[in-house]
Structures are given as C-alpha cells and as structure tokens.
Design a protein around this motif. Structure first.
Motif, short mmCIF file in Angstrom:
data_model
loop_
_atom_site.label_atom_id
_atom_site.label_comp_id
_atom_site.label_asym_id
_atom_site.label_seq_id
_atom_site.Cartn_x
_atom_site.Cartn_y
_atom_site.Cartn_z
N ILE A 107 41.21 40.61 31.80
CA ILE A 107 41.07 41.82 32.63
C ILE A 107 40.06 41.58 33.75
CG2 ILE A 107 40.39 44.25 32.63
CD1 ILE A 107 41.29 44.35 29.70
N HIS A 108 38.98 40.89 33.42
CA HIS A 108 37.94 40.60 34.40
C HIS A 108 38.49 39.76 35.55
CE1 HIS A 108 33.99 39.71 35.99
NE2 HIS A 108 34.21 38.41 35.86
N ILE A 109 39.28 38.77 35.24
CA ILE A 109 39.85 37.89 36.27
C ILE A 109 40.81 38.67 37.17
CG2 ILE A 109 41.33 35.89 36.67
CD1 ILE A 109 40.10 34.66 34.14
N ILE A 110 41.62 39.54 36.57
CA ILE A 110 42.54 40.37 37.36
C ILE A 110 41.77 41.28 38.30
CG2 ILE A 110 44.28 42.20 37.24
CD1 ILE A 110 45.16 41.03 34.54
N PHE A 111 40.75 41.94 37.76
CA PHE A 111 39.94 42.86 38.55
C PHE A 111 39.18 42.11 39.64
CE2 PHE A 111 36.02 45.69 38.73
CZ PHE A 111 36.62 46.58 39.61
N LEU A 112 38.70 40.91 39.31
CA LEU A 112 37.97 40.10 40.27
C LEU A 112 38.88 39.70 41.43
CD1 LEU A 112 35.23 38.73 40.79
CD2 LEU A 112 36.09 36.74 39.55
N THR A 113 40.12 39.39 41.14
CA THR A 113 41.09 39.03 42.19
C THR A 113 41.34 40.20 43.13
OG1 THR A 113 42.18 37.49 40.67
CG2 THR A 113 43.41 38.16 42.63
N VAL A 114 41.55 41.40 42.56
CA VAL A 114 41.78 42.59 43.38
C VAL A 114 40.55 42.90 44.23
CG1 VAL A 114 42.23 45.08 43.31
CG2 VAL A 114 43.44 43.55 41.75
N THR A 115 39.37 42.77 43.63
CA THR A 115 38.13 43.06 44.35
C THR A 115 37.92 42.09 45.51
OG1 THR A 115 37.16 43.86 42.29
CG2 THR A 115 35.65 43.38 44.09
N THR A 116 38.25 40.83 45.31
CA THR A 116 38.12 39.84 46.38
C THR A 116 38.97 40.23 47.58
OG1 THR A 116 37.70 38.08 44.75
CG2 THR A 116 38.38 37.40 46.96
N MET A 117 40.15 40.74 47.33
CA MET A 117 41.02 41.21 48.42
C MET A 117 40.37 42.37 49.17
SD MET A 117 44.74 41.16 46.51
CE MET A 117 45.38 39.67 45.76
N ILE A 118 39.73 43.27 48.41
CA ILE A 118 39.05 44.41 49.04
C ILE A 118 37.89 43.92 49.90
CG2 ILE A 118 37.70 46.49 48.59
CD1 ILE A 118 39.33 46.85 46.02
N PHE A 119 37.14 42.94 49.37
CA PHE A 119 36.01 42.40 50.12
C PHE A 119 36.48 41.74 51.42
CE2 PHE A 119 32.55 41.82 46.64
CZ PHE A 119 32.64 43.18 46.36
N ASN A 120 37.59 41.03 51.34
CA ASN A 120 38.14 40.40 52.55
C ASN A 120 38.51 41.45 53.59
OD1 ASN A 120 37.88 37.76 51.61
ND2 ASN A 120 39.90 37.76 50.66
N PHE A 121 38.99 42.59 53.12
CA PHE A 121 39.34 43.68 54.02
C PHE A 121 38.11 44.20 54.76
CE2 PHE A 121 39.78 48.27 54.77
CZ PHE A 121 40.91 48.29 55.59
N PHE A 122 36.95 44.21 54.06
CA PHE A 122 35.70 44.68 54.65
C PHE A 122 35.00 43.58 55.46
CE2 PHE A 122 36.11 48.22 51.75
CZ PHE A 122 35.50 49.26 52.40
N GLY A 123 35.62 42.42 55.56
CA GLY A 123 35.06 41.36 56.38
C GLY A 123 34.26 40.33 55.63
N TYR A 124 34.20 40.43 54.30
CA TYR A 124 33.49 39.44 53.49
C TYR A 124 34.50 38.38 53.05
CZ TYR A 124 29.41 42.48 53.39
OH TYR A 124 28.33 43.24 53.75
N GLN A 125 34.73 37.42 53.93
CA GLN A 125 35.76 36.41 53.69
C GLN A 125 35.35 35.45 52.58
OE1 GLN A 125 38.71 36.58 55.20
NE2 GLN A 125 37.99 38.40 56.33
N ALA A 126 36.33 35.07 51.78
CA ALA A 126 36.08 34.12 50.69
C ALA A 126 35.65 32.77 51.27
CB ALA A 126 37.33 33.96 49.84
N ASP A 127 34.63 32.17 50.66
CA ASP A 127 34.18 30.84 51.07
C ASP A 127 33.79 30.05 49.83
OD1 ASP A 127 31.73 31.89 50.28
OD2 ASP A 127 31.14 32.41 52.31
N TRP A 128 33.20 28.89 50.03
CA TRP A 128 32.92 28.03 48.89
C TRP A 128 31.86 28.60 47.97
CZ3 TRP A 128 28.22 25.61 47.88
CH2 TRP A 128 27.27 25.65 48.91
N PHE A 129 31.10 29.60 48.43
CA PHE A 129 30.11 30.24 47.56
C PHE A 129 30.81 30.99 46.42
CE2 PHE A 129 27.27 29.62 51.18
CZ PHE A 129 26.09 29.28 50.54
#
Length: 264
Positions: free
Chosen positions: A120-142
């Motif tokens: 469940i955590h991994i699923i939620f983390l994936t959805v949250t990452t998409m939301i963060f990208n929408f707000f301009g927090y692009q995924a990077d190596w961090f």
C-alpha cells in the motif's frame, strides 16, 4: 539482521504468497478494491490540508514551499509506520490457526503484515510522486534515497511489531495501548506542524523519536535534497536504537512463541 535476511530468503515463497493473500483480504468484498489503499490516506490528507491551509491560513512554509507538499511528504512514512504497527500488533491473534500448525514458521506472520502495508505504501508513494511533479517538484536522483528510508521504516516497525505482537497473545490490552500511542505519535512528530517551533531541549527530546528521523528523511528526499550521510550522528543514533528494538523484539518473540498455541 543477517539472521533475519537469511530467514526471509529461505521463506520467500511462503512470504510472497501470504503477503499477497493478506493484501487481497483487506479489500475483499469492496467494489473499489485496492483503490481504498490510496483513497483513505488521500482523504485524510485533504482534511488536514483544508484545516491548516484554509482554516488556519497556513498556505506556505517559512521557506516558501507549499504547506500541502511539506505535510504530505511527512505523512507518507507515517501512514506506513502506523498501518504496519497497528496491523502487525494483532497478527498472531488474526492468524491463530497458523500458529497452531506444528510445521509452520510463525515468525513469518508479523512480517507478512508489514509486507502488505508496504505494498500500500508503494502504491501511495507512486501516486504522491505524480502529485509532487504536478506542483513542480520533479523526480531526481535524490528520490533514490527513499529506498533507504523505506528500509529504515521497515526495520524499525519490525522490531516494535515483534515485541507488541508477542505480548498481545498474553495481554490483549497491548493492542489498545498501541492504538493510543499511534494517535499520540501523529501529533508528537512534526507532520502537520513544523519542527522550527522547537528550540533547545524540546527539539532534542522530539529528535530522540526514531520516526522523526524517517519523516525528515522523506522530506529531505522530496524537497530539501539532503543526504542522510550529511547527518552522521543522527543516523548512527537511529540505527543503534533500531538495532535495540530488533534485538528486544526477536528476543521477546523467541521466549514467548513456544506457548503461543496453548494460549490461543
């Protein structure tokens, strides 16, 4: 730790099978199925976002970052920790029929509960990452550092769950105490309020909570881009404390498990 990894390696097929079954059982009979694993925490986040952003006018953090992003990045690890702790504490009670089987390794049972929460955590983390990208927090190596903090979270909750689940077989009140601790813990960790309000001894006291290390680690990975090696003393402290939890949990489990079947 080596013994634990060796144990999971030998029992990996049974672990995967039971984890899948436990995960499916959580949502059996519901129309939306596993979607509830994402819907429930999102609704919780929206409620807190409305209260603090709209009601209390906490639109931005002191550093200028959106409050909702900062809050969510702290809630993600807490949701996993609290869910795994709550479900894992009653694991032996729920799987009492397996405990009574002579040829079954009952050490798998608490680990299975943590594994189901991790899905469940991994699923939620994936959805949250998409939301963060929408707000301009692009995924990077961090973001790769999240794997480290997920591992931290699993090790910490495993040590605690082995202890609480073993005691719950003999003292059913333990599960109620854990539920109260989870409620207090949410407000005792800087999740919806910022750690900058703490100073001096108060800040040190709150930092002694190992979950604080994990919550801040997720925020470092998502937002501030700090590596865990930049806080070596706190990292060493966390692993010493987590090691003690694991030792205490495994010791308690080994001492009490011979009598589980008699009590259940």
């Amino acid at each position: 730790m080596k013994r634990l990894l060796f144990f999971l390696k030998n029992e990996r097929k049974m672990f995967i099978k039971l984890t899948k079954n436990d995960f499916k059982a959580r949502y059996t009979g519901s129309y939306l199925g596993i979607a509830w694993g994402v819907i429930q925490p999102i609704i919780t986040i929206l409620i807190y976002w409305f209260v603090f952003t709209v009601g209390l006018r906490s639109g931005q953090r002191p550093d200028g970052s959106p409050y909702i992003i900062w809050m969510v990045s702290g809630m993600i690890p807490w949701f996993f920790f609290s869910d795994a702790l709550g479900a894992g504490t009653g694991a032996f009670m729920e799987y009492g029929y397996l405990v009574k089987k002579l040829n079954f390794n009952i050490g798998l049972i608490p680990v299975v509960k943590i594994g189901a929460s991790l899905i469940i955590h991994i699923i939620f983390l994936t959805v949250t990452t998409m939301i963060f990208n929408f707000f301009g927090y692009q995924a990077d190596w961090f973001y790769l550092q999240l794997l480290y903090y997920m591992f931290c979270n699993v090790c910490l909750v495993l040590g605690i769950v082995l202890f609480t689940s073993s005691l719950t077989v003999y003292m059913r009140d333990v599960s109620q105490l854990v539920a109260i601790v989870i409620q207090i813990g949410f407000w005792a960790i800087p999740i919806v309020w910022g750690p900058e309000v703490l100073t001096g001894k108060f800040k040190l006291i709150f930092q002694l909570n190992p979950v604080f290390y994990i919550v801040e680690g997720y925020r470092d990975s998502f937002m501030t881009h700090k590596l865990f090696i930049e806080k070596p003393i706190y990292t060493i402290y966390f692993w010493i404390l987590t090691g003690l939890f694991l030792f205490a949990g495994m010791y308690t489990f080994r001492k009490l498990k011979p009598y589980f079947a008699d009590v259940l």
